[in-house]
Design a protein around this motif. Structure first.
Motif, short mmCIF file in Angstrom:
data_model
loop_
_atom_site.label_atom_id
_atom_site.label_comp_id
_atom_site.label_asym_id
_atom_site.label_seq_id
_atom_site.Cartn_x
_atom_site.Cartn_y
_atom_site.Cartn_z
N GLY A 1 0.80 -1.22 0.00
CA GLY A 1 0.00 0.00 0.00
C GLY A 1 0.83 1.27 0.00
N ARG A 2 2.03 1.17 0.51
CA ARG A 2 2.88 2.37 0.58
C ARG A 2 3.44 2.77 -0.77
NH1 ARG A 2 7.12 2.57 5.48
NH2 ARG A 2 6.12 4.50 6.11
N GLU A 3 3.50 1.84 -1.70
CA GLU A 3 4.08 2.16 -3.00
C GLU A 3 3.25 3.25 -3.68
OE1 GLU A 3 4.26 -1.60 -5.04
OE2 GLU A 3 5.30 -2.52 -3.34
N GLY A 4 3.90 4.34 -4.00
CA GLY A 4 3.20 5.44 -4.67
C GLY A 4 2.38 6.32 -3.74
N SER A 5 2.55 6.17 -2.44
CA SER A 5 1.69 6.92 -1.52
C SER A 5 1.94 8.42 -1.57
CB SER A 5 1.84 6.37 -0.10
OG SER A 5 3.13 6.63 0.40
N ALA A 6 3.18 8.83 -1.86
CA ALA A 6 3.47 10.27 -1.91
C ALA A 6 2.63 10.94 -2.99
CB ALA A 6 4.97 10.50 -2.13
N ALA A 7 2.57 10.30 -4.14
CA ALA A 7 1.79 10.87 -5.26
C ALA A 7 0.30 10.92 -4.90
CB ALA A 7 2.02 10.04 -6.53
N ARG A 8 -0.17 9.87 -4.24
CA ARG A 8 -1.59 9.86 -3.88
C ARG A 8 -1.91 10.91 -2.81
NH1 ARG A 8 -0.66 4.37 -4.56
NH2 ARG A 8 -0.50 3.96 -2.32
N THR A 9 -0.95 11.15 -1.93
CA THR A 9 -1.16 12.22 -0.94
C THR A 9 -1.35 13.56 -1.64
OG1 THR A 9 0.19 11.01 0.66
CG2 THR A 9 -0.15 13.36 1.07
N GLU A 10 -0.55 13.79 -2.65
CA GLU A 10 -0.69 15.04 -3.41
C GLU A 10 -2.06 15.12 -4.07
OE1 GLU A 10 1.38 17.71 -3.37
OE2 GLU A 10 2.06 16.39 -1.74
N LEU A 11 -2.44 14.03 -4.72
CA LEU A 11 -3.76 14.00 -5.38
C LEU A 11 -4.89 14.22 -4.38
CD1 LEU A 11 -3.45 11.05 -7.94
CD2 LEU A 11 -3.94 13.46 -8.46
N LEU A 12 -4.76 13.59 -3.23
CA LEU A 12 -5.79 13.73 -2.20
C LEU A 12 -5.91 15.18 -1.76
CD1 LEU A 12 -7.76 12.39 -0.11
CD2 LEU A 12 -5.80 12.26 1.44
N ARG A 13 -4.76 15.81 -1.52
CA ARG A 13 -4.79 17.21 -1.06
C ARG A 13 -5.39 18.13 -2.11
NH1 ARG A 13 0.64 16.50 2.05
NH2 ARG A 13 -0.16 16.44 4.18
N GLU A 14 -5.22 17.75 -3.36
CA GLU A 14 -5.70 18.58 -4.46
C GLU A 14 -7.19 18.36 -4.72
OE1 GLU A 14 -4.62 18.42 -9.11
OE2 GLU A 14 -2.93 18.16 -7.73
N ARG A 15 -7.60 17.11 -4.80
CA ARG A 15 -8.95 16.78 -5.27
C ARG A 15 -9.90 16.29 -4.18
NH1 ARG A 15 -7.29 12.98 -10.41
NH2 ARG A 15 -5.71 14.38 -11.26
N GLY A 16 -9.33 15.83 -3.08
CA GLY A 16 -10.18 15.24 -2.05
C GLY A 16 -10.56 13.82 -2.38
N PHE A 17 -11.52 13.28 -1.60
CA PHE A 17 -11.96 11.89 -1.73
C PHE A 17 -13.44 11.92 -2.12
CE2 PHE A 17 -13.27 7.70 -0.60
CZ PHE A 17 -12.14 6.89 -0.59
N PRO A 18 -13.85 11.10 -3.09
CA PRO A 18 -15.24 11.20 -3.56
C PRO A 18 -16.27 10.93 -2.46
CG PRO A 18 -13.93 9.76 -4.98
CD PRO A 18 -13.08 10.07 -3.80
N GLY A 19 -17.35 11.71 -2.52
CA GLY A 19 -18.46 11.50 -1.60
C GLY A 19 -19.73 11.18 -2.35
N TYR A 20 -20.72 10.72 -1.63
CA TYR A 20 -22.07 10.64 -2.21
C TYR A 20 -23.03 11.16 -1.16
CZ TYR A 20 -23.40 6.42 0.47
OH TYR A 20 -23.71 5.54 1.47
N THR A 21 -24.20 11.57 -1.58
CA THR A 21 -25.10 12.23 -0.63
C THR A 21 -26.42 11.49 -0.43
OG1 THR A 21 -26.31 14.24 -0.11
CG2 THR A 21 -25.96 13.78 -2.43
N THR A 22 -26.80 11.40 0.82
CA THR A 22 -28.07 10.78 1.20
C THR A 22 -29.12 11.84 1.49
OG1 THR A 22 -26.80 8.98 2.17
CG2 THR A 22 -29.06 9.13 2.88
N SER A 23 -28.72 13.10 1.42
CA SER A 23 -29.65 14.16 1.81
C SER A 23 -30.96 14.18 1.03
CB SER A 23 -28.95 15.52 1.70
OG SER A 23 -27.93 15.60 2.68
N PRO A 24 -30.98 13.81 -0.27
CA PRO A 24 -32.28 13.85 -0.96
C PRO A 24 -33.24 12.75 -0.52
CG PRO A 24 -30.45 13.84 -2.55
CD PRO A 24 -29.88 13.51 -1.20
N GLY A 25 -32.74 11.66 0.05
CA GLY A 25 -33.50 10.43 0.05
C GLY A 25 -34.19 10.00 1.31
N TRP A 26 -34.30 10.87 2.32
CA TRP A 26 -34.95 10.44 3.56
C TRP A 26 -36.40 10.11 3.29
CZ3 TRP A 26 -31.38 9.08 6.67
CH2 TRP A 26 -30.17 9.80 6.74
N LEU A 27 -36.87 9.11 4.01
CA LEU A 27 -38.20 8.58 3.75
C LEU A 27 -39.31 9.58 4.05
CD1 LEU A 27 -38.70 5.81 2.60
CD2 LEU A 27 -39.14 4.95 4.89
#
Lengths: 457, 457
Positions: A173-199
């Protein structure tokens, strides 16, 4: 160890409840009226840095006082611990907590006692990250594979994941982690939203919020289902019409069904192309989920927010029962057990898409997914963190969402620290909000009683 | 319903702890120093008969106060209920308790909250049997199959056991029940004893108690194992020498092992012809138990005392993971859920050999086995109830053992009523025993502190 480095001198607890049931936010087929709550714990020390460790268990109202009592039962294990040792090896405390032979009887490693252990463990991790002056995700990503492996309890999972397996996965998992840290800081981590869907929401509100979600950059939304099939079909149709074919729609039954019902209901909704069916049945039913998964493919099966510990997660993976593993930051035994679960998922190549929402769950769990991306799974493909736009303002370091992504936290800690004024206002039953509310209810009851007397007279 | 028939007017709770750790009674590989305890609940009503319903959860000391808090969280569901309705349909209350959407979050149906539900449900059954003027086993055996089926929650088990299946099993179980009732009253139900086998006992004590068990008419004894293999081999050899080849020796690891260890350790003890290996690993690990069972045959695999609910029991049976199912009267959701588990076992033809011991577990669980014999499974073949000679004197209607058999209770109720003087003496921390004990400890600490000051001076 010099005594100036400090010891834990207090384990403060707070019963905090937000009156969310009044807006039907968070309503689903099993939870019609949740009052989002936290059994909250603050570790104070006499170290010179004056830093505190904050942690909590999320509950939905009644019973939060039981959860607080459970945290208090752990206090003797924590008080007096040297802070340096505690932060250098949170696992040593967690082993003591799960290993308390008398408390263990109340689980073992499940339910109220285990959630309490999670709250205390996470408070230690918050303190450790604050002292390291790093957000938790980074502390974990910077740690050596050997140290991370030592934080995991392999009891009851070693037949499937050995310490050697874990070391191998973490080194890879550590292989390439520096590059992924940069990407993470730049773009973040994908989210999805439940806010529309409450019953509890109207179709109009659902449609409006679904469109808004797409406009906000989300590529996946989620709908609650399971109370009424005709309603679900109408709501899924409205949602699909609102977002178009390119957006993933997850559906979530919150454990409403038996195995047979889960299969029939999911197939009936398949025409709207749901991406996954979440919690189709009991979180304890490994073999049931395996049956559902086999029957409803290509709709994926997701579960985990109520899965009690690494042992059930292990079996969900062994049995091929899930396509998507949903960790929760505050149900299992804290970061340590979630490391075990992330490692199990990595071994089986199953994507982890955390459950969040509630009180502070988004704040916590983002750190675990970001560590997973940077230093373990190494990818965001098919990985999304749930996002719900509730109650973030009560936290000092709330999540930041940009273009449908969680932006990487930069403040030291686990993003767990609640604003002191929020704690004061929403403490149950003595805080300002609840004191006023309970007084108002008492007056209402008096008026009703007087009215009844009048009728009777 | 006339109001003179009464309502529940109080749900009293008691934190009762016995200082058993001082004698190493009850010591095993996971529980070195249990203080056998009960989170005890008494339902009082304003009915003319002045009968009370008594129930409890068994714990082993610390955390008993958390269990009491959980029972108190259920109080609003019970207070004010009409007694006639409650006793005519205990299942209606249990459904309300397990269905409380906010409390459900703390489980669901597992751990502290679920055990609390069990305590309250069992208190209702005690009251119902007292009002019917029957011991509980007889109330159940006399009930119609239709009524019993209505007491069971089929949610999450209907894929394996439908109400129709249950009805069929219960109708079949009634055939010949009158003759079995007579036999039961005459001979009782077979027991086995764990009293010789606690891990903290010397070999001499083990040998002496094992011989005594055979002299007392028991045909099975049990030894705790799992702390040290060389010790276990020596103790199993001593036990086998003491009882001879015709007596069954069960061994019990109390969840100590990983799957691989369980297999190796059990095979190493196979030369002493153990009848079953109990709790070889985590009670949550259905697939792990299946692996162990396949590997250690012909040694049987037994588990259940820590199995959290009917959903895990269902899977243990589905997966062919156990030869012997061990119900516990006070861990799952009371008599109602144990009916579900007995029905599942009957469907799979797996014998039920209850866990007992602790505080009052023998008193409770004998009723369930006797019902199973008279009106469901219809046989005592390979069925035995655990017996431990602890703490029975604290109950008003203690178990009666004759020739290694549990004699059928004749007093109305669930045998759950503890003597008022025992409750008063062992209430923690204010009862006479603990008040004196804590005062003594405080004096000891003062002396130690003074000694330290003297040294420092």
């Amino acid at each position: 160890m010099s005594s100036s480095s400090g010891r834990v001198i207090a384990v403060d607890t707070h019963d905090i409840r937000f009156p969310t049931s009044r807006e039907l936010d968070g309503s689903d087929a099993m939870n019609p009226d949740p009052d989002y709550s936290a059994a909250y714990v603050v570790l104070r020390t006499d170290a010179d840095d004056a830093l505190e460790g904050h942690g909590f268990t999320f509950t939905i109202g009644r019973g939060n006082e039981v959860q607080v009592a459970a945290i208090e039962a752990l206090r003797p294990h924590v008080l007096g611990r040297p802070v340096d040792e505690l932060c250098a090896d949170p696992g040593s405390l967690v082993r003591d907590l799960t290993g308390d032979s008398q408390l263990r009887w109340l689980g073992p490693e499940k339910g109220v006692m285990h959630m309490a252990i999670g709250a205390v463990a996470n408070a230690v991790w918050d303190l450790a990250a604050k002292r390291a002056r790093k957000p938790l995700w980074q502390l974990l990503a910077d740690a050596t594979p050997e140290w991370l492996v030592a934080q995991v309890d392999f009891r009851y999972i070693a037949d499937v994941l050995t310490p050697e397996d874990a070391l191998h996965l973490l080194r890879r998992g550590r292989e390439g982690s520096a590059a992924r840290t940069e990407l993470l800081r730049e773009r973040g981590f994908p989210g999805y939203t439940t806010s529309p869907g409450w019953l509890g929401y109207s179709d109009e509100k659902l449609t409006r919020l679904a469109r808004q979600a797409v406009a906000d950059g989300f590529t996946q939304i989620k709908l609650k289902v399971g109370a009424d099939l005709a309603d679900d079909m109408r709501r899924c149709r409205a949602a699909r019409a609102a977002v178009g074919p390119g957006i993933r729609i997850a559906i979530d039954a919150n454990q409403r069904w038996n195995v047979g019902e889960a299969i029939e209901w999911t197939k009936a909704l398949a025409e709207f192309d749901p991406y996954w069916i979440e919690e189709p049945t009991s979180p304890d039913d490994v073999l049931g989920h395996a049956s559902v998964r086999e029957a409803v493919a290509p709709v994926k099966v997701a579960t985990g927010e109520h899965v009690q510990n690494r042992i059930i997660f292990k079996q969900l993976l062994q049995a091929g029962a899930v396509d998507v593993l949903q960790i929760d930051a505050a149900r299992v035994g804290g970061v340590n057990e979630n490391l075990a679960i992330l490692l199990l998922a990595a071994k089986f190549g199953v994507p982890v898409c955390p459950h969040a929402g509630g009180v502070g769950l988004c704040e916590l769990v983002q750190h675990l997914s970001m560590f997973d991306y940077v230093a373990l799974a190494g990818t965001v493909e098919d990985r999304v963190i749930e996002y719900v736009d509730h109650l973030h303002d009560h936290f000092l370091d709330p999540v930041v969402i940009g273009e449908g992504h969680y932006m990487a936290p930069t403040a030291p800690g686990f993003s767990a620290t609640m604003r002191p004024e929020s704690i004061a206002e929403f403490t149950f039953p003595g805080g300002a909000f609840w004191a006023a509310d309970l007084a108002e209810r008492a007056r209402g009851e008096q008026r009703t009683a007087k009215g009844r007397k009048g009728e009777a007279a």
